[in-house]
Design an enzyme around this catalytic site. Structure first.
Site, mmCIF file in Angstrom:
data_model
loop_
_atom_site.group_PDB
_atom_site.id
_atom_site.type_symbol
_atom_site.label_atom_id
_atom_site.label_comp_id
_atom_site.label_asym_id
_atom_site.label_seq_id
_atom_site.Cartn_x
_atom_site.Cartn_y
_atom_site.Cartn_z
ATOM 1 N N LYS A 217 0.826 -1.217 0.000
ATOM 2 C CA LYS A 217 0.000 0.000 0.000
ATOM 3 C C LYS A 217 0.859 1.266 0.000
ATOM 4 O O LYS A 217 2.083 1.208 0.194
ATOM 5 C CB LYS A 217 -0.919 -0.045 1.226
ATOM 6 C CG LYS A 217 -1.937 -1.181 1.181
ATOM 7 C CD LYS A 217 -2.901 -1.084 2.351
ATOM 8 C CE LYS A 217 -3.952 -2.168 2.288
ATOM 9 N NZ LYS A 217 -4.988 -1.992 3.331
ATOM 10 N N TYR B 297 -12.342 -1.838 -4.018
ATOM 11 C CA TYR B 297 -12.861 -1.989 -2.651
ATOM 12 C C TYR B 297 -14.386 -1.829 -2.578
ATOM 13 O O TYR B 297 -14.913 -1.520 -1.501
ATOM 14 C CB TYR B 297 -12.194 -0.964 -1.737
ATOM 15 C CG TYR B 297 -10.794 -1.360 -1.283
ATOM 16 C CD1 TYR B 297 -10.583 -2.502 -0.511
ATOM 17 C CD2 TYR B 297 -9.685 -0.593 -1.604
ATOM 18 C CE1 TYR B 297 -9.315 -2.865 -0.080
ATOM 19 C CE2 TYR B 297 -8.407 -0.943 -1.172
ATOM 20 C CZ TYR B 297 -8.231 -2.089 -0.408
ATOM 21 O OH TYR B 297 -6.986 -2.464 0.031
ATOM 22 N N ASN C 190 -2.061 0.009 6.989
ATOM 23 C CA ASN C 190 -1.616 -1.326 7.409
ATOM 24 C C ASN C 190 -0.737 -2.042 6.377
ATOM 25 O O ASN C 190 -0.705 -3.266 6.302
ATOM 26 C CB ASN C 190 -2.806 -2.184 7.855
ATOM 27 C CG ASN C 190 -3.739 -2.538 6.731
ATOM 28 O OD1 ASN C 190 -3.604 -2.025 5.623
ATOM 29 N ND2 ASN C 190 -4.691 -3.413 6.993
ATOM 30 N N HIS D 190 -2.229 -5.390 1.520
ATOM 31 C CA HIS D 190 -3.524 -6.049 1.344
ATOM 32 C C HIS D 190 -3.274 -7.458 0.844
ATOM 33 O O HIS D 190 -2.340 -7.689 0.074
ATOM 34 C CB HIS D 190 -4.373 -5.298 0.308
ATOM 35 C CG HIS D 190 -5.548 -6.095 -0.174
ATOM 36 N ND1 HIS D 190 -6.726 -6.175 0.517
ATOM 37 C CD2 HIS D 190 -5.705 -6.888 -1.277
ATOM 38 C CE1 HIS D 190 -7.571 -6.974 -0.139
ATOM 39 N NE2 HIS D 190 -6.969 -7.418 -1.232
ATOM 40 N N GLU E 201 -9.178 -10.515 -7.997
ATOM 41 C CA GLU E 201 -8.233 -9.425 -7.715
ATOM 42 C C GLU E 201 -6.984 -9.521 -8.604
ATOM 43 O O GLU E 201 -6.440 -8.495 -9.017
ATOM 44 C CB GLU E 201 -7.863 -9.431 -6.224
ATOM 45 C CG GLU E 201 -9.078 -9.096 -5.356
ATOM 46 C CD GLU E 201 -8.777 -8.960 -3.874
ATOM 47 O OE1 GLU E 201 -7.623 -9.223 -3.461
ATOM 48 O OE2 GLU E 201 -9.697 -8.587 -3.126
HETATM 49 P P1 CMP Z 1 -7.380 -4.558 3.340
HETATM 50 O O1 CMP Z 1 -6.863 -5.922 3.526
HETATM 51 O O2 CMP Z 1 -6.785 -3.742 2.260
HETATM 52 O O3 CMP Z 1 -8.961 -4.620 3.100
HETATM 53 C C1 CMP Z 1 -9.817 -3.533 3.374
HETATM 54 C C2 CMP Z 1 -9.132 -2.454 4.145
HETATM 55 O O4 CMP Z 1 -9.974 -1.578 4.843
HETATM 56 C C3 CMP Z 1 -8.291 -3.083 5.244
HETATM 57 O O5 CMP Z 1 -7.190 -3.758 4.690
HETATM 58 C C4 CMP Z 1 -7.974 -1.881 6.101
HETATM 59 O O6 CMP Z 1 -6.872 -1.132 5.625
HETATM 60 C C5 CMP Z 1 -9.242 -1.050 5.928
HETATM 61 N N1 CMP Z 1 -10.049 -1.160 7.147
HETATM 62 C C6 CMP Z 1 -10.691 -2.244 7.601
HETATM 63 N N2 CMP Z 1 -11.337 -1.959 8.752
HETATM 64 C C7 CMP Z 1 -11.063 -0.663 9.025
HETATM 65 C C8 CMP Z 1 -11.428 0.215 10.074
HETATM 66 N N3 CMP Z 1 -12.225 -0.192 11.077
HETATM 67 N N4 CMP Z 1 -10.983 1.490 10.039
HETATM 68 C C9 CMP Z 1 -10.194 1.900 9.006
HETATM 69 N N5 CMP Z 1 -9.810 1.099 7.988
HETATM 70 C C10 CMP Z 1 -10.235 -0.158 7.995
#
Ligand code: CMP
Length: 142
Positions: free
Chosen positions: A10, A50, A113, A116, A127
């Site tokens: 990311k 998303y 984070n 993904h 995907e």
């Molecule tokens: P990802 O695996 O990319 O899939 C969806 C993304 O949404 C997830 O990682 C997080 O980065 C984001 N996400 C999921 N839950 C939350 C949350 N409660 N607050 C903010 N971001 C979130």
């Protein structure tokens, strides 16, 4: 069974110069990289990727974040790759992630984070098709 999955490094991973470290960790965990592409997502394509989260309160922040810098899409192969990758990267929230997982080591928050990973073999196919054409993936799966 050898399986393919998708990872996205990311914008925070790119900004913090962690691309090499994270790919190294994936290779050490036994994944083969069979496709790799750096790109900047548009709001429309991040929104489409998303779409499943459209009704969630964090959706607009997620799209803003995913479009703020370049990302690296990775096609990865390994036995049970989908499950194995999710174990290697750790829980969505780094506070809940196991020691030495990618997110525990490098992520700042649930949103920022680092990486993904596809959550099922069906979504991995969808995907992977989102980022790669068939001819862009080295075909190791026999
Ligand atoms: P990802 O695996 O990319 O899939 C969806 C993304 O949404 C997830 O990682 C997080 O980065 C984001 N996400 C999921 N839950 C939350 C949350 N409660 N607050 C903010 N971001 C979130």
């Amino acid at each position: 069974m050898v399986e393919r999955t998708l990872a996205i490094l990311k914008p925070d991973c790119v900004r913090k110069n962690l691309i090499g470290k994270v790919i190294d960790q994936l290779l050490n965990a036994g994944f083969q990289v069979t496709g790799m592409k750096m790109l900047k997502l548009s709001k429309a394509s991040a929104g489409q990727f998303y779409l499943v989260h459209k009704e969630r309160p964090f959706y607009s922040d997620l799209i803003a974040f995913m479009t703020e810098n370049r990302v690296v899409a990775l096609a990865l192969e390994k036995d049970n790759a989908v499950k194995a990758l999710r174990k290697t990267i750790g829980a969505t929230d780094p506070a809940e992630a196991e020691e030495n997982t990618v997110r525990k080591l490098y992520a700042d928050s649930k949103q920022h984070n680092i990486i993904h990973a596809s959550d099922s073999p069906e979504n991995a196919k969808i995907e992977l098709d989102f980022f790669f054409s068939d001819r862009e993936l080295i075909d190791n799966i026999s």
